[in-house]
Design a protein around this motif. Sequence first.
Motif, PDB file in Angstrom:
ATOM      1  N   VAL A 194       2.102  -4.092   3.548  1.00  0.00           N
ATOM      2  CA  VAL A 194       1.115  -4.115   4.625  1.00  0.00           C
ATOM      3  C   VAL A 194       0.338  -5.439   4.666  1.00  0.00           C
ATOM      4  O   VAL A 194      -0.101  -5.860   5.716  1.00  0.00           O
ATOM      5  CB  VAL A 194       0.110  -2.943   4.517  1.00  0.00           C
ATOM      6  CG1 VAL A 194       0.821  -1.618   4.673  1.00  0.00           C
ATOM      7  CG2 VAL A 194      -0.663  -2.992   3.222  1.00  0.00           C
ATOM      8  N   ASP A 195       0.169  -6.074   3.529  1.00  0.00           N
ATOM      9  CA  ASP A 195      -0.661  -7.276   3.486  1.00  0.00           C
ATOM     10  C   ASP A 195       0.250  -8.507   3.417  1.00  0.00           C
ATOM     11  O   ASP A 195       0.598  -8.992   2.341  1.00  0.00           O
ATOM     12  CB  ASP A 195      -1.590  -7.206   2.271  1.00  0.00           C
ATOM     13  CG  ASP A 195      -2.621  -8.318   2.282  1.00  0.00           C
ATOM     14  OD1 ASP A 195      -2.421  -9.294   3.025  1.00  0.00           O
ATOM     15  OD2 ASP A 195      -3.614  -8.211   1.538  1.00  0.00           O
ATOM     16  N   TRP A 196       0.622  -8.996   4.578  1.00  0.00           N
ATOM     17  CA  TRP A 196       1.580 -10.108   4.630  1.00  0.00           C
ATOM     18  C   TRP A 196       0.948 -11.407   4.181  1.00  0.00           C
ATOM     19  O   TRP A 196       1.643 -12.323   3.735  1.00  0.00           O
ATOM     20  CB  TRP A 196       2.154 -10.237   6.038  1.00  0.00           C
ATOM     21  CG  TRP A 196       3.115  -9.140   6.320  1.00  0.00           C
ATOM     22  CD1 TRP A 196       2.848  -7.960   6.950  1.00  0.00           C
ATOM     23  CD2 TRP A 196       4.490  -9.083   5.930  1.00  0.00           C
ATOM     24  NE1 TRP A 196       3.980  -7.182   6.981  1.00  0.00           N
ATOM     25  CE2 TRP A 196       5.002  -7.845   6.371  1.00  0.00           C
ATOM     26  CE3 TRP A 196       5.349  -9.960   5.267  1.00  0.00           C
ATOM     27  CZ2 TRP A 196       6.319  -7.448   6.150  1.00  0.00           C
ATOM     28  CZ3 TRP A 196       6.659  -9.573   5.057  1.00  0.00           C
ATOM     29  CH2 TRP A 196       7.139  -8.326   5.496  1.00  0.00           C
ATOM     30  N   GLU A 211       0.864  -1.176   0.000  1.00  0.00           N
ATOM     31  CA  GLU A 211       0.000   0.000   0.000  1.00  0.00           C
ATOM     32  C   GLU A 211       0.897   1.221   0.000  1.00  0.00           C
ATOM     33  O   GLU A 211       1.747   1.394   0.880  1.00  0.00           O
ATOM     34  CB  GLU A 211      -0.889   0.009   1.257  1.00  0.00           C
ATOM     35  CG  GLU A 211      -1.746   1.250   1.369  1.00  0.00           C
ATOM     36  CD  GLU A 211      -2.448   1.356   2.727  1.00  0.00           C
ATOM     37  OE1 GLU A 211      -2.549   0.357   3.447  1.00  0.00           O
ATOM     38  OE2 GLU A 211      -2.881   2.479   3.056  1.00  0.00           O
ATOM     39  N   TYR A 260       4.548   0.451   0.659  1.00  0.00           N
ATOM     40  CA  TYR A 260       5.007  -0.273   1.844  1.00  0.00           C
ATOM     41  C   TYR A 260       4.232  -1.561   2.019  1.00  0.00           C
ATOM     42  O   TYR A 260       3.032  -1.634   1.723  1.00  0.00           O
ATOM     43  CB  TYR A 260       4.903   0.614   3.089  1.00  0.00           C
ATOM     44  CG  TYR A 260       5.859   1.768   2.977  1.00  0.00           C
ATOM     45  CD1 TYR A 260       7.182   1.614   3.345  1.00  0.00           C
ATOM     46  CD2 TYR A 260       5.459   2.964   2.393  1.00  0.00           C
ATOM     47  CE1 TYR A 260       8.093   2.640   3.165  1.00  0.00           C
ATOM     48  CE2 TYR A 260       6.355   4.000   2.208  1.00  0.00           C
ATOM     49  CZ  TYR A 260       7.668   3.827   2.604  1.00  0.00           C
ATOM     50  OH  TYR A 260       8.572   4.834   2.401  1.00  0.00           O
TER      51      TYR A 260
END
Lengths: 172, 451
Positions: free
Chosen positions: B70-72, B65, B68
């Motif tokens: 953010v959604d592992w 996002e 960076y």
Amino acid sequence: MAPKRGRPSRQTKASTSQLAVDPEIVVKRTRRHLEELERSNYSEPSTAFTLAEDDGGEPSKSARGRARQTISDKRNYDSNGKKKKSTMNIRTALLYRKNLSTLIDESGIANLPSNAPSYLTAVTLPPREPPRLLCSVCGYWGRYKCKKCALPYCDLNCQSVHDETRCERRVV
Amino acid sequence: MKSLPTVVVDNGAATIKAGLTDGDSEPRLVANAVVRSRGDKTTYFGHEFERCRDYSSLHFRLPFEKGYLVDWDAQKAVWDGLFSAEVLSVNAPESSLLITEPYFNLPNVQDVYDQFVFEEYEFHSYYRCTPASLIPRGDMFTDPFLAPPECMLLVDAGFSFTHVVPILNGSIVWSAVKRIDVGGKLLTNHLKELTSFRQWNMMDETYIMNNVKESCCFISTNYNRDLETCRLDPKKNAIVQEYILPDFATNREGRIRRQDDIVSDGDQILFMNNERFVVPEIIFRPDDIGLQQVGLPATIAHSISLLPEDIQGLFWANIGLIGGSTKFPGFRERLAAELRSLAPVDCEVAIYQSQEPITECYRSALAFVQEPDFQEYCVTRAEYLESGSNACRRKFKDWKLVDEKGKGAAVREPAKPKPRTEDPEESDASPPPKRGGRGRTRTTSTSTRKR
């Protein structure tokens, strides 16, 4: 006599005070537009991503409750089939997604001195010149601005397109 | 230390460039996304996206996002596929890993990188750094007659944003790194919006519009003139192109219409008129869409003004372009013209353009991991198990938050040798800086890569 004089004066007023639009609304509208430009998909927010269809109709209702589901668990590329248990850290990262602004808050970079390099201080300068105005309809120079919503347009043709399509939707 | 097979992962927000030391020299390009195709009724994870046949109305779930991670969950799904036998066949416990992270990555996110590498994948050792920091290891600036430059300034225009990154003696000068929040994602979305308003509704067709952007858009070197040209006759002028949209019934790709192309009634034509250059123009004028940031040339000038005054000329003379968004035709010419008027008169301005700006970092990284002392830069799993992410904070030299007051739990190295930082504000009023480039006579020439 009175209404005759009244009309032209109102018209000039509208054009000299330039816009009847609150600049704050324009700022807000621009910010919303910029956020839209960062989206990955047009429709529904990306968090509403489900795999219901290729799971063969697995009940997605119960899955959405407390026991959260991850998409990465579904895949098992390990040929020998053994599945190792992930550590707590990993499970936390997989299950609890945080958005960027939360992560920035948690990182504490806002508390750093203003000269310390970080994501927040690395943004470039604001522009010095006023922005050039481009027609919101065709992209040519926008010499005029809509009185209601302050979007620029270039000629009568684009004005009419603007009035019919963009104007109302965008201003509120 | 014996040399381990090393995995190189340039983890871009749109595309992962990955490979192995003992594999090909060209990386595998893998979409960093989980993509759902409505037509195929299938969800594709990362590398599987190559198999997608129906590109209409794709739904993307991106791990990143605004640049960076953010959604592992999505990222793990893509990485699992990447490391599996289907792509790289990585045996993690007996491999070393080099992975890139975004500039100014957040410390709390950096910790999660460490956790995934050591706790989930259990790599033997790993090194994490930003893409630009690898470029000095590669041959982008290499000139057969000269030593590699000590000063270089990289422009990394990627998917999420554009960074200007000065590098002095191989390390990034973080106090002068500047960011413009314009990247390929924003440009594609902007193009999508313009065409949807003017011609076809393409709001749901990110993938197609990205292809249109890549094949039609260019950076104008004379914006006024081009805008007038497009105004003359919107259907027939020197700039307008007709893009034949893909036809999913016959499985035909989209393409630009050539002179001899016969178009049938069923074909949908997209006229690309001033959209061709208005869209990428945003890199140079972000305020065109109301973004309150100066464009790339002024950002470069600002970044250089924050560097030590006596070596500023060297940065003007060694500007490198990397990242997919620098591939627009005309990018270098326009940038050169605008920088020339911003740079001090007696400074040489030279721009090196990578022939393959998307994979430039990957190749530099590959050269780096093959250096004999690469393992000395890495953190091993044993070190991680002993002291956790502190081991990484202690050892990785590239980007970390400088803790001014020395508080905080982390044991930190003394700040890396920075160039003399005189008051950066004052160097703005620049008296004639030194001539750049050590008397180099070359002017703006493209670096020619031999490969």
